[in-house]
Design an enzyme around this catalytic site. Sequence first.
Site, short mmCIF file in Angstrom:
data_model
loop_
_atom_site.label_atom_id
_atom_site.label_comp_id
_atom_site.label_asym_id
_atom_site.label_seq_id
_atom_site.Cartn_x
_atom_site.Cartn_y
_atom_site.Cartn_z
N LYS A 264 0.86 -1.07 0.03
CA LYS A 264 0.00 0.07 -0.12
C LYS A 264 0.74 1.23 -0.14
O LYS A 264 1.88 1.22 0.60
CB LYS A 264 -0.88 0.01 1.29
CG LYS A 264 -2.08 -1.24 1.28
CD LYS A 264 -3.00 -0.87 0.14
CE LYS A 264 -4.15 -1.89 0.13
NZ LYS A 264 -4.88 -1.81 1.53
N GLN A 324 -0.79 -12.62 10.76
CA GLN A 324 -1.34 -12.43 9.20
C GLN A 324 0.25 -12.43 8.37
O GLN A 324 1.14 -12.33 8.95
CB GLN A 324 -2.22 -11.32 9.02
CG GLN A 324 -1.30 -9.91 9.43
CD GLN A 324 -2.56 -8.75 9.80
OE1 GLN A 324 -3.66 -9.11 10.45
NE2 GLN A 324 -1.98 -7.50 9.63
N ASP A 359 -2.79 -6.74 0.30
CA ASP A 359 -1.49 -6.79 0.96
C ASP A 359 -1.26 -7.79 2.06
O ASP A 359 -0.22 -8.20 2.71
CB ASP A 359 -0.78 -5.49 1.27
CG ASP A 359 -1.59 -4.91 2.28
OD1 ASP A 359 -2.89 -5.07 2.37
OD2 ASP A 359 -1.01 -4.00 2.89
N ASP A 394 -2.92 -8.28 17.48
CA ASP A 394 -3.83 -7.54 16.61
C ASP A 394 -4.91 -8.49 16.04
O ASP A 394 -4.81 -9.65 15.58
CB ASP A 394 -2.91 -7.02 15.31
CG ASP A 394 -3.56 -6.25 14.34
OD1 ASP A 394 -3.91 -5.00 14.62
OD2 ASP A 394 -3.85 -6.66 13.21
N ASN A 395 -6.19 -7.99 16.04
CA ASN A 395 -7.43 -8.63 15.79
C ASN A 395 -7.43 -10.05 16.14
O ASN A 395 -7.74 -11.07 15.49
CB ASN A 395 -7.52 -8.67 14.47
CG ASN A 395 -7.67 -7.22 13.64
OD1 ASN A 395 -8.58 -6.54 14.08
ND2 ASN A 395 -7.45 -6.93 12.45
N GLU A 423 -6.50 -6.28 20.97
CA GLU A 423 -6.90 -5.42 20.10
C GLU A 423 -8.23 -5.70 19.33
O GLU A 423 -7.94 -6.29 18.40
CB GLU A 423 -5.81 -4.73 18.97
CG GLU A 423 -6.21 -3.46 18.44
CD GLU A 423 -6.79 -4.06 16.98
OE1 GLU A 423 -7.20 -2.96 16.12
OE2 GLU A 423 -6.51 -5.22 16.40
#
Length: 677
Positions: A264, A324, A359, A394-395, A423
Amino acid sequence: MPSNDLPAAELRFGRIPIINVTPVVECGRIPAKAIPGEDLVIGATVFREGHDLVGVSAVLYDPEGTEIQRVRMHPVGIGLDRWGGLLRPEGTGAWSFAVEGWADVYSTWHHNAEVKIKAGVDTELMLAEGAALFRAAAQERNGDDARVFEAAAAALADTGLPVDDRLAAAGSDAVLAVLDRDPIRDLVTRSPRFPLHVERELAGRGAWYEFFPRSEGAKLDPATREWTSGTFRTAARSLQRVADMRFDVIYLPPVHPIGVTHRKGPNNTLVAGPGDPGSPWAIGSSEGGHDAIHPDLGTFEDFDAFVDTARELGLEVAIDLALQASPDHPWVTSHPEWFTTRVDGSIAYAENPPKKYQDIYPLNFDNDFTGLSEEILRIVLMWIGHGVKIFRVDNPHTKPLMFWEWLIKTVNEKHPEVIFLAEAFTRPPMMHALGMAGFQQSYTYFTWRNTRKELEEYFTEVSSETAAFFRPNFFVNTPDILTEFLQYGGPAAFKIRAVLASTASPLWGVYAGYELFEHVARPGAEEYIDNEKFEYKERDFAAAEAEGRSLAPYITRLNEIRHTHPALGDLQNLTVHSTTDESIVAYSKHKEVRPGDPASRDTLIIVVNTDPHSARECGVSLNLEALHLDPKDFNDDGTFWVDDLLSGQSWRWGAHNYVRLDAHFEPAHILSVRRNS
């Protein structure tokens, strides 16, 4: 009728019924959370048949099963048979607690004696029963306690004394002191022991600061318009600034190599230029994955030095655990089964239709749950070996809950000091379940709670209803979240949110740039324009502070107040107070630092104007019981002194008070209740 020798295991109730004990999570299958020195609110519903009175105690046991603390519980409300008390563990580990209900023989007799003697009914009989009660109790005690009871028995039996004097002897200060410490109990009934998981202080108390190490020390060449990335070595020089603001944790977004495929560009554009660094959350390239460091940031030796410098300054380093991968991650070729393959043979990238995140490839646990889980455990243990004891995840709500339960349990069995922050901005059941699965703390919906009503409801929820399993970390902003309140509220909005976050929860967090009042959003989005997730950002914090354009001194003061006022270190001690203006919220926090010592009471009253655009004035009505005031704390006119820890001013306050807060000058009071020695 059941026989008295019926095995207790076959009965749901003991002789004194004890029900609805709190904090108990999932019927005791999951331990309630605690940290050392934290006051835990213990509750239970306890009653008995007939009119005789009951007493209730809460008992705390250390990890070895030794009784550490026993406190009398007191009625909560009127006619509800609900009891409350505070227990305070002082060490970490697998603690437990129980509630005991018992026939309060003394209180029952004393109540009946007062009523009957006043009515002239059975006077001598009631006094004789009291004398017998104290004589029997004296036999079970030694020393001064026995002598106090014997003296009370003698006075009750002395027919030469006036009746009122005889009864008064049974309620003397000396008698009540002994009874408070060691009550006369009969028919003692104990609840089961309920588990209590006590973790280290930073699991439940602390101030977090987030920065991107690649921006700390980054330089833009004005001639070529090319950036030079910051490194761990340059970022280490920024740690003093963070420590000076009295933060406890420095949190770093992912520090791993970043993918090139579908990288990105600025402002989340789909095409990146040759100098664009990409999103750190697009993890993995030919240079490595989650167990590697981006070469622009330095080496593991540089990272270790960064961790050491932080520790020397009183900071702990938290890193991001983002499960991820970019399309270039080594896992994509070595373990394609860890991802989702579509019918056309392509690997599915992340989507939140209609949004696409080409991405990033999400992980799929269903094809090789064990293999993927073991690899993630290896990575976590590797970073622990480099001094990382805190992971911001994260997530986590996009991964199986059972995985997190396994991972956190496995890590904490070997490294109980390790902390995981979730999070997870998602539905409340999942957020709460993540806490039950082991996450020590979580991001919250505080970020979007702005009005008085919203704040009162949310503060009550997280401080009482979910406190046993959900520790809220009140971040005021993140790289992803720039709320409309901050976009349009001006500097006052930044002060308001900082005061609320730092005083309502023992955990709060700030993302860099907040102190510079960064507030411009990407059009149509609730995130920063020129977002640091996709580009470098060069900030001159020192110049802003020198020119009076920085909130850093204010944040520093808030963190100083947190460090010097223990009441702000507990979660469950928040009481909401009434105000007459829809934009002014008031609440207090109280803690007796040394139990049993009124002089150690720390009580703060926080009043905040949540309207960043105007001055507001109103009446504030206080629940004086929640402030735990002694008679000597009051002035002759019934007021007491409060000292504003922000302005340095002092006022006389009482049950009802006038407040005016100008958001453009100072939107908040943090009032310390002055105690008279």
